[in-house]
Design a protein around this motif. Structure first.
Motif, short mmCIF file in Angstrom:
data_model
loop_
_atom_site.label_atom_id
_atom_site.label_comp_id
_atom_site.label_asym_id
_atom_site.label_seq_id
_atom_site.Cartn_x
_atom_site.Cartn_y
_atom_site.Cartn_z
N PRO A 104 29.58 -40.57 -1.34
CA PRO A 104 28.43 -39.02 -1.70
C PRO A 104 28.20 -37.34 -1.54
O PRO A 104 27.98 -38.19 0.13
CB PRO A 104 27.30 -40.02 -2.90
CG PRO A 104 26.94 -41.00 -2.39
CD PRO A 104 28.96 -41.30 -1.95
N PRO A 105 28.03 -37.01 -0.60
CA PRO A 105 28.11 -36.00 -0.25
C PRO A 105 26.45 -35.80 0.65
O PRO A 105 26.47 -36.29 2.09
CB PRO A 105 27.95 -34.84 -1.24
CG PRO A 105 28.69 -34.78 -2.11
CD PRO A 105 28.41 -36.36 -2.44
N PRO A 106 25.80 -36.24 -0.09
CA PRO A 106 24.41 -36.52 0.76
C PRO A 106 24.22 -37.45 1.64
O PRO A 106 23.84 -37.45 2.27
CB PRO A 106 23.18 -36.83 -0.44
CG PRO A 106 23.56 -36.96 -1.66
CD PRO A 106 25.51 -37.31 -1.50
N ALA A 164 29.51 -56.98 3.02
CA ALA A 164 29.00 -55.74 2.78
C ALA A 164 27.91 -55.67 2.60
O ALA A 164 26.40 -56.18 1.61
CB ALA A 164 29.94 -55.42 2.26
N ALA A 165 27.09 -54.74 3.81
CA ALA A 165 25.81 -54.40 3.61
C ALA A 165 25.98 -53.12 3.78
O ALA A 165 26.53 -52.22 4.87
CB ALA A 165 25.03 -54.92 4.83
N THR A 166 23.66 -51.89 3.40
CA THR A 166 24.37 -51.10 3.75
C THR A 166 24.05 -49.89 5.37
O THR A 166 23.72 -51.81 5.61
CB THR A 166 23.65 -49.85 3.01
OG1 THR A 166 22.22 -50.77 2.79
CG2 THR A 166 23.32 -50.44 1.59
N ILE A 167 24.64 -49.38 5.54
CA ILE A 167 24.21 -49.00 6.92
C ILE A 167 23.12 -49.45 7.65
O ILE A 167 22.52 -49.96 8.66
CB ILE A 167 24.77 -47.88 7.61
CG1 ILE A 167 26.06 -47.51 7.34
CG2 ILE A 167 24.49 -47.42 8.75
CD1 ILE A 167 26.92 -46.42 7.42
N SER A 198 27.48 -46.13 1.39
CA SER A 198 27.11 -46.72 0.26
C SER A 198 26.83 -48.21 -0.40
O SER A 198 27.35 -48.97 -0.03
CB SER A 198 26.95 -45.46 -0.92
OG SER A 198 26.79 -45.07 -2.44
N ARG A 199 25.83 -48.32 -2.21
CA ARG A 199 25.56 -49.02 -2.66
C ARG A 199 27.02 -49.02 -3.46
O ARG A 199 27.04 -50.24 -4.32
CB ARG A 199 24.34 -49.95 -3.10
CG ARG A 199 23.38 -50.06 -2.12
CD ARG A 199 21.76 -50.30 -2.61
NE ARG A 199 22.17 -51.37 -3.56
CZ ARG A 199 21.77 -52.49 -2.83
NH1 ARG A 199 21.53 -52.86 -1.77
NH2 ARG A 199 21.42 -53.35 -3.95
N LYS A 200 26.89 -48.27 -3.62
CA LYS A 200 27.92 -47.69 -4.99
C LYS A 200 29.94 -47.49 -4.97
O LYS A 200 29.43 -47.39 -4.23
CB LYS A 200 27.25 -46.60 -6.36
CG LYS A 200 25.71 -46.89 -6.12
CD LYS A 200 25.25 -45.52 -7.15
CE LYS A 200 24.06 -46.47 -7.82
NZ LYS A 200 22.93 -45.21 -8.72
#
Length: 733
Positions: free
Chosen positions: A681-683, A659-662, A554-556
């Motif tokens: 986050p669950p999603p 750091a980057a998102t997958i 995640s970004r957050k």
């Protein structure tokens, strides 16, 4: 010099332009007043040397460039004397007039030159070398130059910024202000990078009432456009209506009636597959073209290239390998079929199979092109095959932009010269790029598509590789055997365990896969920072910038890219007196920072180490800031063997990349991957997100987080749901 409302007013003539951005209008110029030469900075689009300006603003001091005058507002007057007119025209202000032509014009018309340009441009044809047609063109260019001023002033009444106004003017010309006043909602669907929310703000400032239907239409289109960013090429009608009604705070019945009207008028399209779907025209065109072209290529007879048994045996002996039945099937299909989809996980022999295919095709005299969706993927393909691979954008030669859509020099009228194209990392292929590829291929060309269909689908709209394989229309070979050498890697073996829903094993002797258990997000962030900046560099001599990559789901949150980038930047590239900085959206960028391009930009200019030039940086490219010019507000970023120069507007698509998102890591491999799995986050707790992250690591993978989260992700095999129609179109043709 005068003052008004606490601001200083300067009047003078523009001596020279030091810097000017075509996109933002940001300008640095020297203004000659009666008493001094002043460096003026600010948004001054299309100002040219020789113009007479009255500027309002304040004096500032720049630590590098000294005294400056920051402009708040500006009034422009045309030059009035022959000398200032000559300087103005010689600067290239008017298209079609260069320095030598400027001299001829001013010598003939003197102080009346501006009046002639504005009111009697055909008189220019009396000058040798200027035809009546060219005179008309020069007159039109002159009017256009000053027409934008009136447009910007009128658009500013709608609280439209100068940068936005310039983009609007380029699209709609002199009618821009009238067009926007009549319907501000056209702005969010015209490729102008203006959001629906922004168009909504502009509409509220309009003096005339904007028909509610315009807003509903724009809202429906916005819902579909926004969801292309989530990967969908289409949406079920009920989802479109419900989402738009909520967005617009409108009654669903009325939204449905407007949707029906848009379908009847051809503004949107309704298609029925296993259920009804609503399409934007461009998305429907992409998928229909791809489906039809695939079927044409499938039905085009191909010359079968014979494989001599002894030749395959010789290749095996030379490389010390033994092809299994699936690999031999893939090799045979590649040399006999028009299209082939080759898929498999890590360690299943995709590269060795591909190398055999390339060898046999080359020996038969076939001209082969190798390509991948991203620069890093193309570079890796080159390293693994020993043959040059290019990005698809470079191969197709990005020619120009039409709004947000790219146009390529290679197309049906100017196809690629090849007998075979091999495309790696097909899971990253979005539908619009795939259409461009197919349009550029000669009909006889074989298409070999390679990738891991179990990875995340493309960042862009569509599920191209998955839809092609699921349709059963194109010959497909799935490699499943994990070869012994690869199986010794716990990165590879655990990737396959994840894929099959099995528990990860970490009691390995090879030392390439570790889990550091931590249930507190703040402590996990501290451990990740220590791993990247101390433990891993000390243990394996890794560079924190180039060889270690933190990949976040995640970004957050505490363990998202936003927070971790700031922590890592402070440790890896702290502030220093000799490092220039740039602040954007509360984030400080400084020389030496690791950064990533987050959106394709086909207009950024690049200088390669070999001296050649090109344009275009693509989503997911990682580089390092090598220079920041606070004077011209430009940033130089090195991406491998090339350097890009960014202006202020282009910097919006650049972000820190410690750091980057997958999702952004697709198509890339890193020596070492650090993967935070906690407080998610669950999603985002699903299997193929974890699988994709693990398969990005070449030598070491370290998970920092919770066994519970890892198990959650492995147990959840619900893949990202994408609404697309390519599979159904292929099945029906």
């Amino acid at each position: 010099m005068n003052t008004q409302d606490g601001q200083i007013i300067l009047t003078g003539t523009v001596e020279s332009i030091t810097f000017q951005s075509e996109d933002s209008g940001y300008t640095v110029l020297e203004l000659a007043t009666d008493s001094e030469l002043v460096v003026v900075v600010g948004i001054l689009p299309f100002v040219c040397a020789g113009e007479h300006l009255t500027v309002k603003g304040k004096r500032t001091y720049h630590k590098t460039y000294g005294d400056q005058f920051a402009v708040e507002s500006c009034e422009r007057q045309l030059p009035t004397t022959a000398a200032t007119i000559l300087r103005y025209l010689s600067s290239g202000a008017i298209k079609g007039i260069g320095p030598s032509t400027a001299v001829k014009i001013v010598e003939r018309f003197g102080d009346s030159t501006i009046s002639v340009l504005e009111n009697e441009p055909l008189r220019l044809s009396a000058i040798k070398g200027i035809t009546p047609a060219k005179a008309k063109t020069i007159g039109a260019a002159f009017k256009s130059q000053f027409g934008i001023r009136a447009v910007i002033i009128r658009l500013s009444e709608l609280r439209i910024t100068v940068e936005e106004a310039m983009r609007i003017y380029k699209k709609y010309g002199d009618r821009a202000a009238d067009t926007v006043s009549e319907n501000p909602y056209i702005l969010c669907n015209s490729g102008l990078r203006i959001s629906f929310e922004r168009a909504d703000e502009i509409a509220k400032t309009a003096e005339r009432g904007i028909p509610i239907k315009y807003r509903i239409k724009a809202g429906l289109t916005h819902v579909l456009s926004h969801n292309t960013q989530n990967g969908h090429t289409c949406l079920p009608p009920e989802k479109v209506v419900a989402t738009a009604a909520h967005l617009l705070d409108s009654q669903p019945d009325y939204v449905q009636s407007v949707l029906d009207e848009m379908i009847a008028d051809g503004e949107l399209f309704l298609k029925t597959f296993d259920r009804d779907f609503i399409y934007l025209p461009r998305m429907l065109a992409h998928e229909e073209y791809c489906a039809n072209r695939i079927m044409v290529m499938q039905n085009t007879p191909q010359t079968v290239i014979p494989i001599h048994k002894n030749r395959l045996i010789a290749i095996e002996e030379k490389n010390g390998i033994l092809y299994d039945a699936c690999q031999k099937e893939a090799i045979s299909d590649a040399l006999s079929k028009g299209m082939l989809a080759l898929t498999g996980g890590p360690g299943t022999g995709k590269t060795t199979t591909l190398n055999a295919i390339i060898t046999l095709l080359s020996e038969s005299g076939q001209k082969i092109l190798l390509a991948a969706p991203t620069g890093r993927a193309a570079k890796r393909m080159t390293e693994l095959t020993g043959h040059e691979a290019k990005t698809l954008h470079r191969l197709l030669e990005v020619d120009w932009m039409d709004g947000d859509a790219q146009k390529f020099a290679k197309n049906e009228k100017s196809p690629l010269e090849c007998d075979v194209i091999i495309i790696d990392e097909m899971s990253m292929m979005d539908i619009s790029l795939f259409e461009a590829v197919l349009k550029a291929l000669p009909l006889h060309c074989r298409v070999i598509m390679v990738g891991d269909v179990d990875q995340l689908p493309s960042v862009g709209a569509g599920n191209v590789f998955g839809d092609i394989i699921d349709s059963g229309v194109v010959p497909t070979v799935r490699l499943q055997t994990v070869f012994r050498q690869a199986a010794e890697s716990y990165i590879v073996s655990n990737a396959h365990r994840i894929l099959h829903g099995d528990e990860i094993i970490t009691d390995n002797k090879t030392g390439d896969f570790f889990i550091i258990r931590e249930n507190n997000p703040d402590r996990a962030a501290e451990k990740i920072t220590d791993l990247v900046t101390n433990r891993l560099p000390n243990a394996y001599n890794y560079s924190p910038k180039t060889e270690i990559q933190v990949l976040c789901p995640s970004r957050k949150r505490t363990l998202g890219t936003g927070s971790l980038n700031l922590l890592l930047q402070q440790k890896i590239n702290p502030p220093a007196k000799n490092k220039n900085e740039w602040r954007k959206n509360f984030i400080i960028y400084r020389e030496g920072d690791k950064v990533m391009q987050i959106k394709n930009d086909y207009e950024i200019e690049l200088t390669h180490d070999d001296g050649s030039d090109s344009t275009g940086i693509y989503n997911g490219d990682i580089g390092e800031i090598v220079h920041i010019s606070t004077h011209s507000e430009t940033v130089k970023v090195r991406f491998d063997d090339r350097v890009a120069v960014y202006n202020g507007a282009q910097m919006e698509n650049l972000e820190l990349a410690y750091a980057a998102t997958i999702h952004k890591s697709q198509g890339s491999e890193f020596d070492c991957v650090v993967l935070p799995l906690l407080d998610m986050p669950p999603p985002l707790c699903y299997r193929n997100l974890l699988y994709t992250a693990v398969t990005r690591a070449k030598k070491h993978l370290i998970i920092v987080g919770s066994d519970y989260v890892i198990k959650q992700m492995i147990d959840n095999n619900k893949k990202t749901n994408r609404y697309t129609g390519l599979r159904y179109m292929l099945e029906k043709i």
